[in-house]
Motif scaffolding. Structure first.
Motif, PDB file in Angstrom:
ATOM      1  N   ILE A  27     -14.582  57.825   8.179  1.00  0.00           N
ATOM      2  CA  ILE A  27     -14.534  57.409   6.576  1.00  0.00           C
ATOM      3  C   ILE A  27     -16.116  57.447   6.306  1.00  0.00           C
ATOM      4  N   LYS A  28     -15.890  58.289   5.068  1.00  0.00           N
ATOM      5  CA  LYS A  28     -17.213  58.638   4.443  1.00  0.00           C
ATOM      6  C   LYS A  28     -17.687  57.983   3.205  1.00  0.00           C
ATOM      7  N   THR A  39      -8.799  60.709   7.238  1.00  0.00           N
ATOM      8  CA  THR A  39      -7.507  60.793   7.888  1.00  0.00           C
ATOM      9  C   THR A  39      -6.571  60.848   7.067  1.00  0.00           C
ATOM     10  N   SER A  40      -6.376  59.837   5.905  1.00  0.00           N
ATOM     11  CA  SER A  40      -5.356  59.715   4.815  1.00  0.00           C
ATOM     12  C   SER A  40      -5.831  60.408   3.756  1.00  0.00           C
ATOM     13  N   SER A  41      -6.800  61.124   3.538  1.00  0.00           N
ATOM     14  CA  SER A  41      -7.227  61.933   2.459  1.00  0.00           C
ATOM     15  C   SER A  41      -7.236  60.985   1.165  1.00  0.00           C
ATOM     16  N   SER A  42      -7.615  59.935   1.264  1.00  0.00           N
ATOM     17  CA  SER A  42      -7.706  58.871  -0.021  1.00  0.00           C
ATOM     18  C   SER A  42      -8.783  57.812   0.098  1.00  0.00           C
ATOM     19  N   TYR A  43      -9.071  57.228  -0.900  1.00  0.00           N
ATOM     20  CA  TYR A  43     -10.098  56.365  -1.107  1.00  0.00           C
ATOM     21  C   TYR A  43      -9.668  55.152  -0.576  1.00  0.00           C
ATOM     22  N   ILE A  44     -10.406  54.123   0.242  1.00  0.00           N
ATOM     23  CA  ILE A  44      -9.927  53.036   0.774  1.00  0.00           C
ATOM     24  C   ILE A  44     -10.895  51.811   0.287  1.00  0.00           C
ATOM     25  N   THR A  45     -10.786  50.729   0.424  1.00  0.00           N
ATOM     26  CA  THR A  45     -11.244  49.684   0.045  1.00  0.00           C
ATOM     27  C   THR A  45     -11.993  48.941   1.200  1.00  0.00           C
ATOM     28  N   LEU A  46     -12.896  48.050   1.119  1.00  0.00           N
ATOM     29  CA  LEU A  46     -13.583  47.321   2.270  1.00  0.00           C
ATOM     30  C   LEU A  46     -12.435  46.482   2.983  1.00  0.00           C
ATOM     31  N   ALA A  47     -11.487  45.994   2.233  1.00  0.00           N
ATOM     32  CA  ALA A  47     -10.324  45.181   2.715  1.00  0.00           C
ATOM     33  C   ALA A  47      -9.588  46.115   3.559  1.00  0.00           C
ATOM     34  N   GLN A  48      -9.274  47.198   3.240  1.00  0.00           N
ATOM     35  CA  GLN A  48      -8.540  48.180   4.168  1.00  0.00           C
ATOM     36  C   GLN A  48      -9.187  48.555   5.387  1.00  0.00           C
ATOM     37  N   VAL A  49     -10.632  48.411   5.286  1.00  0.00           N
ATOM     38  CA  VAL A  49     -11.394  48.858   6.263  1.00  0.00           C
ATOM     39  C   VAL A  49     -11.329  47.571   7.622  1.00  0.00           C
ATOM     40  N   VAL A  61     -18.048  55.041  10.211  1.00  0.00           N
ATOM     41  CA  VAL A  61     -18.340  55.074   8.572  1.00  0.00           C
ATOM     42  C   VAL A  61     -19.548  56.132   8.521  1.00  0.00           C
ATOM     43  N   ARG A  62     -19.271  57.049   7.857  1.00  0.00           N
ATOM     44  CA  ARG A  62     -20.733  58.092   7.885  1.00  0.00           C
ATOM     45  C   ARG A  62     -21.165  58.286   6.354  1.00  0.00           C
ATOM     46  N   ASP A  63     -22.355  58.372   6.363  1.00  0.00           N
ATOM     47  CA  ASP A  63     -22.775  58.638   4.815  1.00  0.00           C
ATOM     48  C   ASP A  63     -22.365  60.147   4.485  1.00  0.00           C
ATOM     49  N   ALA A  64     -21.849  60.297   3.255  1.00  0.00           N
ATOM     50  CA  ALA A  64     -21.361  61.600   2.905  1.00  0.00           C
ATOM     51  C   ALA A  64     -22.389  62.490   2.923  1.00  0.00           C
ATOM     52  N   LYS A  65     -23.608  62.396   2.753  1.00  0.00           N
ATOM     53  CA  LYS A  65     -24.527  63.386   2.380  1.00  0.00           C
ATOM     54  C   LYS A  65     -25.371  63.706   3.685  1.00  0.00           C
ATOM     55  N   THR A  66     -25.622  62.518   4.319  1.00  0.00           N
ATOM     56  CA  THR A  66     -26.694  62.684   5.665  1.00  0.00           C
ATOM     57  C   THR A  66     -25.832  62.812   6.708  1.00  0.00           C
ATOM     58  N   GLY A  67     -24.659  62.105   7.082  1.00  0.00           N
ATOM     59  CA  GLY A  67     -23.955  62.016   8.085  1.00  0.00           C
ATOM     60  C   GLY A  67     -24.247  60.703   9.134  1.00  0.00           C
ATOM     61  N   GLU A  68     -25.324  59.962   8.273  1.00  0.00           N
ATOM     62  CA  GLU A  68     -25.968  58.796   9.174  1.00  0.00           C
ATOM     63  C   GLU A  68     -24.659  57.810   9.496  1.00  0.00           C
TER      64      GLU A  68
END
Length: 188
Positions: A27-28, A39-49, A61-68
């Motif tokens: 999850i980015k 995996t689902s190629s969609s935005y998700i909420t914290l409730a879905q996590v 969960v990874r930072d989209a820019k840094t990969g952290e």
């Protein structure tokens, strides 16, 4: 007449291809605080996590820019929302005590100690659930009525064992520290 290549994919008894083993779900997290499930190629909420956690799916969960890796941060966010949601699990005293362990000599042991205790509690819960499978609704109602005193007794014994384990661990650390100081010719 052209021949098609035979499939090298393993087949299930019904003839369909076996899905590949599931890899870690990524999850980015974007700067706008949105979470994107690759995996689902969609935005998700914290409730879905939270639902992923509840269904025991392995994800990161990874930072989209840094990969952290931000997985712990997101899990703590979920806990914060649950705690603020009306029926908190942690008292202020407990949270204060946890905070006091940061920077303490026992900090490294506290995480594994809590983890082992929660795992033991989950095992007790699973055993109780397994034993209660054959209960009728009437028996279940009676069981729930008796549960509070019963659970207090079970948990009291469990907590006493846990406390003793922690004290033994602390004693062992003290002995090892004394031995280490002795090896350097220092006495406490």
């Amino acid at each position: 007449m052209s021949r098609s290549k035979p499939s090298t994919e393993p087949k299930t008894p019904k003839g369909s291809a076996v899905p590949p083993p599931t890899a870690e779900r990524v999850i980015k997290k974007y700067p706008n605080r949105r979470l994107y499930d690759t995996t689902s190629s969609s935005y998700i909420t914290l409730a879905q996590v939270r639902e992923l956690v509840m269904s025991r799916e392995h994800f990161a969960v990874r930072d989209a820019k840094t990969g952290e890796d931000l997985t712990r941060s997101i899990l703590l966010q979920i806990i914060l929302e649950e705690e603020a949601g009306g029926s908190p699990m942690f008292t202020e005293a407990m949270l204060s005590n946890i905070i006091r362990f940061y920077g303490h000599a026992m900090q490294g042991f506290m995480g594994s100690y809590l983890e082992k205790n929660i795992q033991s509690f989950m095992e007790i819960q699973a055993k109780l659930a397994d034993q209660s499978k054959g209960l009728t609704p009437e028996m279940w109602s009676q069981f729930l009525t008796m549960q509070s005193p019963l659970m207090q007794g079970v948990m009291g014994n469990y907590l006493e064992q846990s406390k003793n384990m922690f004290l033994q661990m602390q004693e062992q650390m003290n002995r090892q520290t004394e031995q280490m100081w002795g090896a350097f010719g220092l006495k406490r």
